[in-house]
Each structure stands twice: as structure tokens, then as C-alpha cells.
Design a protein around this motif. Sequence first.
Motif, short mmCIF file in Angstrom:
data_model
loop_
_atom_site.label_atom_id
_atom_site.label_comp_id
_atom_site.label_asym_id
_atom_site.label_seq_id
_atom_site.Cartn_x
_atom_site.Cartn_y
_atom_site.Cartn_z
N GLU A 199 38.51 31.75 37.72
CA GLU A 199 37.95 31.10 38.84
C GLU A 199 36.41 31.73 38.92
N ARG A 200 35.81 32.71 38.54
CA ARG A 200 34.55 33.50 38.41
C ARG A 200 33.28 32.42 37.73
N GLU A 201 33.86 32.20 36.04
CA GLU A 201 33.84 32.01 34.96
C GLU A 201 33.47 30.20 35.21
N THR A 202 35.14 29.88 35.97
CA THR A 202 33.96 28.53 36.14
C THR A 202 33.28 28.05 36.60
N ARG A 203 33.13 28.79 37.86
CA ARG A 203 31.80 28.60 38.73
C ARG A 203 30.89 28.53 38.29
N LYS A 204 30.65 29.77 37.01
CA LYS A 204 29.17 30.19 36.55
C LYS A 204 28.68 28.80 36.01
#
Length: 335
Positions: free
Chosen positions: A326-331
Motif C-alpha cells: 500500500e505504501r509503495e502504491t501511494r509513492k
Amino acid sequence: MTETVLVTGGAGYIGSHCAHALRDAGYTVVVLDDLSTGRRASVPADAAFVAGDIGDGALVAEVLARYRVAAVMHFAGSIVVSESVREPLRYYRNNPANSQVLIDASLRAGVRAFIFSSTAAVYGEPERVPIDEDQPTRPINPYGWSKLATEWMLRDYAAATGLRYAALRYFNVAGADPAGRTGQSSPVATHLLKLACQTALGQRQQLSVFGEDYPTPDGTCIRDYIHVSDLADAHVAALRHLLGGGDSLVANCGYGRGFSVLEVVAAVERVTGRKLPVAKAARRPGDPPMLVGSPERIRRVLGWTPRHDDLDFIVGTALAWEERLERETRKENVA
């Protein structure tokens, strides 16, 4: 000089965990994956990577020769039960047909050991639980039949050629690498625990429970959940066994106890502190009520001892991986 192991499907969920486990154990790793469902970032940084299809015999032969491969771990294939019911010919092509190409090329290249990713689906609806390896193999879906056909090929190739092999029959694989290096990243999620974690994180509106009228204590299917890192350790143990001259092996990979769908939901709620929105749904075709395996053979023959036999720990690692994705997708979206 360390032995070189070819890992087909090594960018996928189980394959990438095994690739990392092999590197941790000191083996040289070559990954062959077409990235149809795998994730390039999940491959160990110091592993060689080849993009391609195991059904391409010329490519497989070239990779085996170039890297002087001593052993093969074969994970590439199609794995969704419901999809196999809808598209059976695809499963027979991707699983036994392509596996035959790989096995044949491996024999021609002098590969000494072959480890195959099989499944508890070969048992179908078992006569008794826990299931041992001597129970009849009577799959109830094309996925199970396609895996069993590959087991038969390995058995017969081994009898004719002396190839040493292990067919490891997985029960429900779950969780993610505790070190956070890889996890389940398939673009289309089908595994219960991944779906439950995504629901807990608000990525899905609700979690569907397929069937509540099975002959089980709470009416939902019961499965033997094994942490993916324990499964990877079992593969490394099988490799050592075969390369050390051990006999070919067919063995279950599970913990010997099961949890129902609703018990898994409760564990996710317990670990996250969040109530999951659950919706009842019709049974899926090809789902047996209960699959729990006896791990006695693999413990006895390989000395395998699981390290992560705890449902809450399994949930915690799966959740951590989903949070990372999820963090990677946001970045990526910000960039």
C-alpha cells in the motif's frame, strides 16, 4: 563451488520465498519467470534473472547449460481452482504440458534433482483427516488433476532414468517473509488471508465467505495454513536430501491442524483490532469441506521443523506485507 538451482516461477509468491531461502542457505540461484503474475522486485538482488516461459524448450535448455544448473525447483504454473474449472485446457497446457518440456530439458542437461510444487488438491475429498500421503489421489477439479499428472510424469521419468525428485503437496500457504523481502503480490488476489488483510486495510469493501453450509463445526471450509517461510525451508531441506543421494519423495507440507474460514477472519480481526465486513456467498465449485495434512513423513525423512506455526504470526506477516504494498502504491501515485 556452490550448487546452482533454477527456480521457475521464482518471481511469484512461493517461488520468490524459496529463491530467498536458497540464497540464505548459500546456493546460487537462477530465476526463470514470464512475470505474468510474478514481481521482478521480489527476486533476490543477487540472483540471475531470465524472463521467459518454461514451455520454451530451447530457452530452458540454454539456461540450464549456461548456468550449469544442478537442481530445479519448479513453481511456474496456474493455481486458481475456480479458474481451472472454467478453463481446464489452459491448466493442462500450463501445468503438465509445460512441465514435460521442463523435465525433458532437465534430464538432457544432467540435472541431478527436481523439486515440484504440487498441492493437497490431488487428494480431492479425503477419506480421513489428517491426510497422509498413502490416501487415494482423487482430485475434484482440473487444477488438482493437472498437478497429479505432473507427479505421475516425474514418477515415471524417475523410474526410467534415475532422476531424483520431490513432489511437495502444499496445503494452504499464507503469510509473508518476516524480513519483508517478498510476499504475495499476484495482481488478482484469490487467497483468503490476502483478501482478508486487504479488507482490513479498507482496500476492499467486504470479504466474501463462500459457503456456510459445509459439514464443519461452523459451516465454513477448514484448511491447514502453513507459513510460506516454513514451506521454503521444506524445499531447501528436500534439495539437500536429494543432492545428498536421498531417495525420491512425495510429502505433504502442512502443520497437521486446520482453521475454518471464520476462524481466519477472527484472527485477522484480532491482529488488526478491526471488524471485517463479511458477506455470505455461494459455494465455489471444486472446494472440498476440509483439507488438513499429516506432516509426519516430511518431519521424519527431512527432519523439517516449522518455525512459524502460529496463526496470529502468519496473519501479522501477511498484514505487514499488504501495508508495504500500500505504501509503495501511494509513492508511485505521488510520483
